[in-house]
Write an enzyme that holds these catalytic residues in place. Structure first.
Site, short mmCIF file in Angstrom:
data_model
loop_
_atom_site.label_atom_id
_atom_site.label_comp_id
_atom_site.label_asym_id
_atom_site.label_seq_id
_atom_site.Cartn_x
_atom_site.Cartn_y
_atom_site.Cartn_z
N HIS A 11 1.31 -3.39 -0.35
CA HIS A 11 0.73 -2.86 -1.59
C HIS A 11 -0.43 -3.71 -2.12
O HIS A 11 -0.48 -4.07 -3.29
CB HIS A 11 1.82 -2.72 -2.66
CG HIS A 11 2.77 -1.59 -2.40
ND1 HIS A 11 2.55 -0.31 -2.86
CD2 HIS A 11 3.93 -1.55 -1.69
CE1 HIS A 11 3.55 0.48 -2.46
NE2 HIS A 11 4.40 -0.25 -1.74
N ASP A 85 2.80 6.53 2.04
CA ASP A 85 2.48 7.52 1.01
C ASP A 85 1.46 7.00 0.01
O ASP A 85 0.62 7.75 -0.49
CB ASP A 85 3.75 8.00 0.30
CG ASP A 85 4.56 6.87 -0.30
OD1 ASP A 85 4.74 5.84 0.38
OD2 ASP A 85 5.04 7.00 -1.44
N HIS A 86 1.49 5.69 -0.29
CA HIS A 86 0.51 5.13 -1.22
C HIS A 86 -0.88 5.07 -0.60
O HIS A 86 -1.88 5.14 -1.31
CB HIS A 86 0.94 3.73 -1.67
CG HIS A 86 1.98 3.73 -2.73
ND1 HIS A 86 1.74 3.35 -4.03
CD2 HIS A 86 3.30 4.07 -2.68
CE1 HIS A 86 2.85 3.46 -4.74
NE2 HIS A 86 3.81 3.90 -3.94
#
EC number: 3.1.-.-
Length: 381
Positions: A11, A85-86
């Site tokens: 992330h 998905d991010h």
């Protein structure tokens, strides 16, 4: 000897609670993982998705990713990844950020049609497929036929056995194609692993930092970091690699003993900070009788210099009301009704009630709302 580092859900660019320090933490953790890969002389890094926090990462996030990944390229360690998905744009026609890194020859984007071969090991990857397209995922999984158990499959999906909530999973463990030696899963942030009867391993590397408060329990049980895989033989042997992250704690205070509870927490943090460089983040559960938020935040002020950040995670207070009834008067405007309610039943002063009214009227202006909150609580937001 063939060594592989399995990481996931980094992330990059995430700024938890809008804190610059947290964004820097995320980059530092990613850099630590690369340090480990270089130190262990791994043959390849595999990343199971959500390299970035959003599909259109900031310039900062891209620059940091490029700088860190260049260190791998300099020592000839390939970085294989799939988009999570991010990472995936919600609109058709937009590229994933991985394409920029691929153009710079810093990463390899995996697919399920043709494997990447590293020292005789086949590595396949399926990009994140949303719940509405489960049939596509099932089709892709059923089409995979590895040549031997010296093979790896990367996935970034919700798994029913681990996330058994409606809409949160796209596949079951039984849907995994047979024949792979290692199934490298992402998307789920808490570590998990299972050795199957045939000796193959299903492993979730988890996020290498605490991205949400619900991960704290898992971190305390299983740690954060990566899996180091020895794939010298037909089946993998795993070692757990742990790294140190900024601590996050769930703490409870009771409004009946609020000063004592806060001082106890403060003393614990002072002791903690003597040996740790990273001030923790606190997720506070408030119990007892209901307390005005402005007064509550004033009581929390002693935590300002010992915690990086704190927030009310759960408000479990109760309000004791004796025969409270309030009839809206017909001869007063809405402003007067609000002021009367706040002063009579919530025990705000008239000045405070007027400030709250102004905040309601200017709710779309962050600048005005923050300025009023400063006046009400005495806390800089």
């Amino acid at each position: 000897m063939v060594q592989i580092l399995h990481i996931s859900d980094t992330h990059l660019g995430k700024r938890q609670y809008s804190l610059v320090e947290r964004e820097k933490d995320i980059y530092d953790i990613f850099s630590q993982l690369v340090d480990i890969a270089i130190k262990e002389h791994v043959d390849v890094i595999i990343h199971s998705g959500d390299l970035f926090d959003v599909s259109s990462p900031t310039t900062n996030a891209l620059v940091m990713a490029i700088k860190i990944l260049k260190r791998l390229k300099d020592v000839n360690i390939p970085f294989l990844s799939i988009p999570g998905d991010h990472d995936t744009p919600k609109r058709k026609g937009y590229l994933i950020p991985h394409n920029i890194l691929s153009e710079l020859d810093l990463i390899k984007i995996l697919n399920y049609e043709k494997p990447y071969i590293i020292k005789g090991i086949e590595v396949y990857g399926i990009p994140h497929i949303p719940t509405v397209s489960k049939s596509i995922l099932v089709s892709a999984l059923s089409a995979l036929r590895p040549k031997s158990s010296r093979s790896i499959l990367l996935l970034h999906q919700g798994v029913k056995q681990i996330l058994p909530y409606d809409g949160s999973w796209q596949m079951e463990l039984g849907s995994l194609p047979k024949g792979f030696g290692y199934y490298a899963l992402g998307h789920i942030h808490t570590r998990w692993r299972l050795t199957q009867d045939d000796g193959s391993v299903i492993a979730i590397a988890g996020s290498p930092d605490i991205m949400r408060e619900e991960e704290i329990e898992g971190y305390e049980k299983f740690g954060k970091g990566a899996y180091l895989i020895d794939f010298s033989k037909d089946l993998p042997i795993l070692s757990t690699i742990n790294i140190t992250v900024r601590p996050q704690k769930v703490v409870t205070i009771n409004t009946k003993n609020i000063k004592k509870d806060i001082l106890t927490i403060r003393d614990d943090l002072i002791e903690h900070n003597k040996s740790e460089n990273n001030k923790p983040i606190l997720h506070i559960i408030v119990e007892g009788e209901r307390m005005r938020k402005d007064l509550l935040y004033k009581e929390l002020l002693p935590l300002n210099d010992v915690a990086l950040y704190y927030r009310i995670y759960k408000d479990e207070t109760t309000q004791t009301v004796d025969n409270l009834s309030y009839t809206l008067p017909r001869d007063k405007g809405l402003d007067k009704i609000i002021i009367e309610y706040l002063t009579k039943y919530e025990k705000f002063s008239e000045d405070e009630a007027n400030l709250i009214l102004q905040m309601i009227k200017n709710v779309e202006s962050d600048e005005i709302v923050n300025e009023i909150l400063k006046k009400l609580t005495g806390v800089n937001l």
